[in-house]
Design a protein around this motif. Structure first.
Motif, PDB file in Angstrom:
ATOM      1  N   SER A 146      -7.523   2.192   5.201  1.00 17.77           N
ATOM      2  CA  SER A 146      -7.078   2.136   3.937  1.00 17.77           C
ATOM      3  C   SER A 146      -8.389   2.630   3.119  1.00 17.77           C
ATOM      4  N   PRO A 147      -7.753   4.588   2.975  1.00 19.22           N
ATOM      5  CA  PRO A 147      -9.166   5.158   2.337  1.00 19.22           C
ATOM      6  C   PRO A 147      -9.778   4.740   0.766  1.00 19.22           C
ATOM      7  N   LEU A 148     -10.421   5.419   0.718  1.00 17.29           N
ATOM      8  CA  LEU A 148     -11.205   5.319  -0.527  1.00 17.29           C
ATOM      9  C   LEU A 148      -9.984   5.166  -2.120  1.00 17.29           C
TER      10      LEU A 148
ATOM     11  N   THR B   3     -13.881  -2.935   0.975  1.00 12.37           N
ATOM     12  CA  THR B   3     -14.221  -2.316   1.530  1.00 12.37           C
ATOM     13  C   THR B   3     -12.661  -1.009   1.470  1.00 12.37           C
ATOM     14  N   SER B   4     -13.620   0.008   1.654  1.00 13.94           N
ATOM     15  CA  SER B   4     -12.441   0.764   1.644  1.00 13.94           C
ATOM     16  C   SER B   4     -12.716   1.614   3.329  1.00 13.94           C
ATOM     17  N   THR B   5     -11.975   1.783   4.254  1.00 16.47           N
ATOM     18  CA  THR B   5     -12.093   2.153   5.611  1.00 16.47           C
ATOM     19  C   THR B   5     -10.580   3.690   6.111  1.00 16.47           C
TER      20      THR B   5
ATOM     21  N   LYS C 187      -8.851  -8.993   6.925  1.00 13.98           N
ATOM     22  CA  LYS C 187      -8.459  -7.914   4.955  1.00 13.98           C
ATOM     23  C   LYS C 187      -7.754  -8.963   3.892  1.00 13.98           C
TER      24      LYS C 187
ATOM     25  N   ILE D 133     -16.232  -1.420  -4.529  1.00 16.33           N
ATOM     26  CA  ILE D 133     -15.262  -0.911  -3.687  1.00 16.33           C
ATOM     27  C   ILE D 133     -16.785   0.167  -2.570  1.00 16.33           C
TER      28      ILE D 133
ATOM     29  N   GLU E 298       0.833  -0.973   0.113  1.00 18.91           N
ATOM     30  CA  GLU E 298      -0.045  -0.164  -0.144  1.00 18.91           C
ATOM     31  C   GLU E 298       1.002   1.467   0.332  1.00 18.91           C
TER      32      GLU E 298
ATOM     33  N   ASP F  97     -14.963   4.374   4.804  1.00 15.78           N
ATOM     34  CA  ASP F  97     -14.413   5.851   5.261  1.00 15.78           C
ATOM     35  C   ASP F  97     -14.245   7.274   5.962  1.00 15.78           C
TER      36      ASP F  97
ATOM     37  N   GLN G 123      -7.531   2.168  -1.864  1.00 16.89           N
ATOM     38  CA  GLN G 123      -7.804   0.978  -3.082  1.00 16.89           C
ATOM     39  C   GLN G 123      -8.113   1.562  -4.066  1.00 16.89           C
TER      40      GLN G 123
ATOM     41  N   ASP H 207     -17.423   2.038   0.267  1.00 17.91           N
ATOM     42  CA  ASP H 207     -16.897   2.971   1.264  1.00 17.91           C
ATOM     43  C   ASP H 207     -16.886   3.221   2.619  1.00 17.91           C
TER      44      ASP H 207
END
Length: 274
Positions: free
Chosen positions: A215-217, A210-212, A272, A248, A60, A252, A220, A250
């Motif tokens: 690990s933002p959108l 899944t973005s969080t 993950k 994906i 990443e 976030d 990803q 989102d």
């Protein structure tokens, strides 16, 4: 005269070989030519890195070089902090080699960390504009991260470790995507050998991400699109066309995402897979 001609040809040959090697370096170019997402999401990605270097893995970070360089240049990420991050990763790799229990979740496969490190260093070298803009940070990151090189899985080990669910399963895989990210096309060949063409195509065509806030959108999106572009260069006898299709989700802004998942018995960091 002949010596001059010979010298010119040798120089030209060296340049051609050098150019070829540089363009075959494993890694990702942090450029909008790969995906427009490399110009988006800077603040969210920097916020994740500043919260904890452990929010991202080295694969990443290879997709977040602009943000990492900026934070190091402004001393918001210290050299000591990065060295501690690398030391901890080395400890995790060493510990896995000593454990007798086999990993299950993708993130439990610590021997992949050195493979991600190799991809990260390849990305440092590939992004020459950033290397020239941040020469001190480049040298530091390369030297520090190089400590991990050569300590990961060999291809033979990866062959035996790649776990795919049964043919009739509609689920994904235990570690397929993590290995695919760093090894590319050969992993698809390996999947075809293990579960056949149809299951492999199903896996590639049903990617749920899944973005969080960790690990933002747009991070990803960068990973997703760079992998898609990389696999366009693959050629296989068994499959005419390789195509990744995914969605994906989102999440976030959901700061309780990980806490809520833990209450329900799921460690989303461990689950993950991308």
């Amino acid at each position: 005269m002949m010596k001059k001609i010979f010298f010119v040809w040798i120089t030209l040959l060296i340049n051609i070989v050098s150019f070829s090697q540089e363009n075959n370096v494993d890694g990702v170019l942090n450029s909008t030519s790969v995906t427009p997402a490399f110009e988006k999401g800077h603040e969210a990605i920097k916020a994740s890195i500043k919260e904890s270097l452990f929010n991202l893995n080295l694969y990443e970070y290879a997709h977040a070089l602009n943000e990492l360089y900026e934070l190091m240049h402004s001393n918001e990420v210290s050299e000591q902090g990065w060295n501690n991050y690398i030391d901890t990763l080395q400890y995790k790799v060493k510990k896995e080699w000593q454990d007798t229990v086999s990993p299950f979740y993708a993130t439990d496969y610590k021997g992949i960390i050195p493979l991600q490190a190799k991809f990260f260093i390849g990305s440092l070298n590939k992004n020459k504009n950033l290397k020239e803009k941040y020469p001190n940070e480049y040298n530091f990151l390369k030297n520090s991260t190089s400590e991990l090189i050569g300590k990961g899985y060999s291809w033979t080990e990866l062959d035996s470790l790649l776990v795919l669910f049964p043919r009739n399963s509609t689920t994904g895989t235990v570690n397929f995507w993590y290995f695919l990210q760093v090894k590319g096309c050969p992993v698809i060949n390996l999947a075809i050998e293990k579960v056949g063409v149809d299951k492999t195509k199903m896996l590639l065509g049903n990617l749920d991400i899944t973005s969080t806030y960790k690990s933002p959108l747009y991070l990803q999106v960068r990973k997703y699109n760079s992998l898609k572009q990389k696999l366009k260069k693959c050629s296989f006898e068994a499959i005419e066309e390789i195509r990744i299709d995914g969605t994906i989700l989102d999440r976030d802004k959901d700061k309780t995402y990980f806490k809520d998942a833990l209450k329900e018995g799921f460690d989303m960091d461990k689950k993950k897979e991308f």
